[in-house]
Design an enzyme around this catalytic site. Structure first.
Site, PDB file in Angstrom:
ATOM      1  N   HIS A   7      43.037 -26.535  87.619  1.00 43.84           N
ATOM      2  CA  HIS A   7      42.833 -25.802  87.169  1.00 43.84           C
ATOM      3  C   HIS A   7      42.445 -25.991  85.180  1.00 43.84           C
ATOM      4  CE1 HIS A   7      41.230 -21.370  85.489  1.00 43.84           C
ATOM      5  NE2 HIS A   7      42.121 -21.914  84.818  1.00 43.84           N
ATOM      6  N   GLU A   8      43.761 -26.469  84.805  1.00 44.31           N
ATOM      7  CA  GLU A   8      43.919 -26.763  83.492  1.00 44.31           C
ATOM      8  C   GLU A   8      43.478 -28.075  83.895  1.00 44.31           C
ATOM      9  OE1 GLU A   8      45.478 -24.539  81.346  1.00 44.31           O
ATOM     10  OE2 GLU A   8      45.502 -23.697  83.218  1.00 44.31           O
ATOM     11  N   HIS A  54      39.445 -27.943  82.401  1.00 44.11           N
ATOM     12  CA  HIS A  54      39.236 -27.445  80.561  1.00 44.11           C
ATOM     13  C   HIS A  54      40.314 -28.815  79.784  1.00 44.11           C
ATOM     14  CE1 HIS A  54      40.262 -22.886  81.602  1.00 44.11           C
ATOM     15  NE2 HIS A  54      41.134 -22.950  81.633  1.00 44.11           N
ATOM     16  N   ASP A  63      37.329 -20.674  81.774  1.00 44.60           N
ATOM     17  CA  ASP A  63      38.204 -19.434  82.593  1.00 44.60           C
ATOM     18  C   ASP A  63      36.911 -18.654  82.897  1.00 44.60           C
ATOM     19  OD1 ASP A  63      40.885 -20.755  82.550  1.00 44.60           O
ATOM     20  OD2 ASP A  63      40.858 -19.107  80.681  1.00 44.60           O
TER      21      ASP A  63
END
Length: 913
Positions: A156-157, A160, A167
């Site tokens: 998930h990170e 980014h 998000d």
């Protein structure tokens, strides 16, 4: 001197073009190499943490591989281990890996309960992030109930960091209306779950159904959407990667475009997969046909700092007092900037190189003095940069491998042979920081910095700008604890006439004060120097060096906290003042200012963005006064006020990152960047960062059809203490190179910037109130000429067919100056706006030459007319709810209202679940 080679300059611009990033990550045959994960020096020694980091990345790699359609995996990772940890045989010295260029930082949480994984992301949609932040508790799996498995959260990170997506949840707005029904903010809408609120009081908690706000029709604050543990939906990782079935990113087909989340706001309603698909990574890869190997890891331990100064003393250095200015800046570096226990050597060069000092370890003031005596005092000869670099490699190799060593290269001249040693530089493993002095310095210098991860700076011949001292002042270690780093409190200069005074103040705050140095330089005669501490006591004892034309005063112990006053008097000459210090206490993080540009090259008419990140540890400093000084090779300086308002160039309001567009090009070539930050009554230290890009906190999960609640998410207090933070800082933002700038008069090719913070709400029943931050005539400068506002009941029609959508009458709307708050009230006309209607609004700004901004973020309102009466107590198994699907009037009997409402409730539960 060799003549300037325009073809070489064009080649270098091509090599340098792109976003400014210190990351060493490379994508090689689908595998990410060169990932640097750094363990913060303040983390207590714990060897198991290293294995836990390995486990996290190893678990993440196959999840990333499958989530990206077999395109990407983690190939090799370097783990940076603090110097203070015990040395082991399998720990080796880093090469280019430093804390400054680490992609992931593992550090203790601030505050202690803030273990949320997050990514610094100061750019726009699709721009790479700065750094992932994880805590030892998270890495150890102690927070898996709150954030899910570590490997999934890491992916998930990574999205980014690497692809600039956002998000798909929203902590501030968890529900919204869509076609008259309440929907949970999620992606995709196929994710099912329950809505409940967890009430805690006096140490006990209980669950109850969510109640409705009779004014808005949405759930009251505190209501949570809890996904079912058993799902079939595969998306999306940027919403809830902790859900077992979620193994994909949302695509164009299943993306929830209406959800009010950051991904839709920042990325123009595009899905995360669409953004990833547009990335350079995606374009250069094809899916693999075999399973990837597990990641490999190298363990690197920070060692003593090794620096060699490589200084130009060619004939041109006699021009404009350059050699003397080099001595002044070199003395500042050797006396103050370089840290204790570092090793320092020195080489000078003209057409050949000479070793002025072998490596000496800095253990005392006498070691520093010895090195200052080696600085060059006479200028002659040509320019052979490679000779200087090769000599520096030899000096370093006499004691240490060149891996991880640093070279500070200063030159003012051209050298057509510089590229002949590029391969040697790459193979050396050394980091090269470059200082370009004057307008004729070799154009290839920046390539040396880029290929080795070094800092690139530029100093003009305008002495009053103090550029050369600023460049050397920026050369603190890229490793070690921040308490060891030199921090610049002040840097300014002035040309004085007829016994004029240069007066001012410097704030020494409680986070600094150790090793405080006041340095004054002049160009002809020693000035009168007056300095008073905060108690009014005059400070004497300046050490005056008339040959180098400088004087300095080292404050013993810890400098007094407060405002120091100075007065300098001189005639017909230029003076500069520089003040540096260090952290007053190793356990109290100092306030720091880190500045940078978004790119290392600017191509007209593309704007540049300047950033200043102000922190005390992990806590941002808000409402400071921040300005950037950008100086071109022509000597013209532009002053920009940087803002943390979440508009224009600024990605997020209140995150401690201050930003602004730069469009005032006046020539091609190098530009230097310096940032000044002042705190005072309006500066507030925030307890923690309002995370813009991070893993969602899991409020609870469902077991046997019952919700098991986690403790409430640690709240970010927007009004923490309002503690005043008085400080002063200056920071070098390095340099950038501009190209394509036409001759004067420079045409106006800059449109207004995109409006990114448009908000809408219903006012008085049928009016719509809009608020936004005004753009400018040129991005976020000046005043736009007019606004175009359009509305639609279809969010996609408004995005894709903006010019065909219904236009609002804005005759009375006169744009304000950039960064002002705009407010506009209007009544929708020529469109059906009734109970249950979703209306979407967007704005475009137009400047005086009819250049148009990008379409703004899309705001929405949902008209809800509350019923005249609502059941106070629902029947068993039912939840009372308002009724946005029907019109309410006094002629409908109350019992009929209730029947219609209960019918709607059934639809509501289906839409949520």
């Amino acid at each position: 001197m060799e003549p300037f080679k325009s073809s070489v300059f064009i080649l270098i611009l091509h090599l340098l073009e792109g976003a400014l990033s210190n990351s060493l990550i490379q994508l090689n045959n689908n595998g990410y190499e060169g990932i640097v994960i750094a363990i913060d020096p303040n983390v207590p020694e714990d060897e198991t943490l290293i294995q836990q980091i390995k486990d996290t990345v190893t678990q993440a790699s196959p999840y990333l591989f499958e989530a990206t359609g077999k395109r990407f995996y983690f190939k090799n990772v370097a783990i940076l281990i603090p110097e203070t940890w015990k040395t082991k045989a399998d720990y080796v010295r880093p090469k280019l890996e430093t804390y400054k260029n680490a992609d992931v930082l593992v550090a203790e949480s601030t505050p202690p309960d803030g273990d949320e994984p997050y990514t610094e992301h100061i750019g726009k949609c699709g721009d790479k992030g700065e750094r992932i932040h994880l805590t030892p508790n998270f890495i150890a799996g102690k927070k898996s109930n709150e954030y899910g498995p570590q490997g999934r959260a890491f992916v998930h990170e990574w999205a980014h960091l690497r692809w600039g997506v956002f998000d798909e949840y929203n902590n501030d707005e968890k529900f919204y209306f869509s076609n008259g029904k309440i929907q949970a903010v999620r992606c995709s809408v196929g994710i099912t779950g329950k809505t409940e609120v967890n009430k805690c009081q006096g140490g006990s908690c209980y669950s109850k159904r969510c109640t409705f706000n009779k004014v808005t029709g949405l759930y009251e604050k505190g209501c949570e959407f809890i996904p079912h543990s058993s799902q079939t939906e595969k998306a999306s990782i940027m919403f809830a990667q902790h859900v077992g079935s979620v193994v994909e990113f949302c695509t164009e087909q299943n993306h929830n475009k209406e959800a009010p989340n950051m991904q839709n706001t920042k990325c123009n309603l595009r899905s995360t997969w669409e953004v990833i698909r547009d990335s350079e990574d995606f374009k250069k890869t094809t899916p693999m046909t075999t399973q990837p190997p597990n990641p490999t890891f190298s363990l690197l331990q920070i060692g003593q700092r090794i620096v060699c100064l490589v200084l130009d003393k060619s004939t041109s250095m006699a021009t404009g007092n350059r050699l003397n200015r080099l001595n002044q800046a070199g003395q500042l570096f050797l006396l103050q900037i370089i840290e204790l226990r570092s090793w320092v050597g020195m080489v000078t060069f003209d057409s050949a190189a000479r070793v002025q000092s072998e490596l000496i370890q800095i253990n005392s003031g006498s070691d520093r003095d010895t090195l200052t005596k080696s600085l060059p005092t006479a200028a002659s000869g040509g320019t052979s940069i490679c000779s200087g670099l090769r000599s520096a490699f030899t000096v370093i190799k006499k004691k240490y491998p060149t891996d991880g060593s640093e070279i500070v290269l200063l030159t003012d001249g051209e050298d057509s042979t510089i590229s002949t040693c590029f391969n040697e530089v790459k193979q050396s493993g050394a980091i090269i920081h470059t200082v370009a002095l004057g307008p004729s310095a070799a154009r290839e210098l920046e390539e040396l910095s880029k290929m080795t991860g070094g800092l690139q700076t530029y100093a003009s011949d305008q002495v009053q700008n103090n550029g050369l001292i600023d460049a050397f002042g920026a050369l603190s270690s890229g490793n070690g604890a921040v308490s060891q780093h030199s921090i610049q409190l002040e840097s300014k200069g002035s040309t004085l006439q007829n016994s004029q005074w240069m007066n001012g103040t410097v704030i020494v705050d409680s986070t600094v004060g150790k090793d405080t140095l006041f340095l004054i330089t002049w160009t002809t005669q020693p000035p009168q120097i007056l300095l008073w501490d905060p108690s009014g006591q005059k400070q004497d004892g300046f050490v005056v060096d008339k040959n180098t034309k400088m004087a300095f005063l080292q404050i013993p112990g810890i400098a007094k906290v407060g405002t120091w006053k100075y007065s300098l008097q001189a005639s017909s000459q230029t003076l500069t003042l520089t003040v540096t210090s260090r952290a007053s206490n190793a356990t109290l993080p100092p306030i720091t200012v880190t500045s940078k540009m978004n790119k290392d090259t600017g191509k007209f008419p593309s704007p540049m963005i300047v950033y200043a990140n102000i922190r005390q540890g992990a806590s941002p400093i808000l409402r400071a006064s921040v300005t950037a000084l950008i100086e071109s090779e022509n000597g013209k300086t532009v002053t920009l006020e940087l803002l943390d308002n979440g508009a224009g160039a600024d990605a997020a309001k209140g995150d401690g990152v201050y930003s602004r567009y730069f469009t005032t090009y006046d020539t091609n070539g190098r530009y230097s960047v310096k940032v000044r930050a002042l705190g005072g009554v309006n500066a507030v230290r925030r307890r923690a960062i309002p995370q813009q890009s991070g893993v969602m906190y899991i409020p609870g999960w469902i077991e046997n059809d019952e919700i098991q609640w986690n403790p409430p998410r640690p709240e970010i207090d927007d009004d923490v203490q309002h503690k005043q933070v008085c400080f002063s800082r200056t920071s070098s933002g390095g340099s950038f190179v501009a190209s394509g700038v036409p001759n004067a008069p420079i045409p106006d090719l800059f449109p207004p910037c995109q409006i990114t913070d448009l908000k809408a709400e219903i006012h008085g029943g049928s009016l719509i109130n809009l608020t936004w931050t005004a753009p400018g005539d040129d991005y976020d400068h000046g005043t736009a000429h007019k606004y175009i506002i359009r509305i639609s009941t279809s969010i996609l029609d408004l995005r894709d067919k903006f010019n065909e959508s219904l236009q609002v009458n804005t005759t009375a709307l006169i744009p304000k100056e950039a960064n002002s708050e705009e407010v506009f009230l209007f009544k929708p006309e020529n469109i059906t706006f009734e109970n249950g209607t979703d209306l979407f609004i967007a704005i475009q700004a137009v400047d005086k030459v009819d250049l148009k901004s990008e379409i703004s973020n899309i705001a929405r309102v949902s008209l809800f007319i509350p019923p005249q009466t609502l059941p106070e107590t629902p029947s068993p198994g039912e939840t009372s709810a308002p009724c946005p699907n029907i019109s309410i009037n006094s002629t409908i009997p109350g019992i009929h209202i209730l029947k219609i409402m209960w019918k709607w409730i059934g639809e509501l539960q289906l839409s949520i679940g």
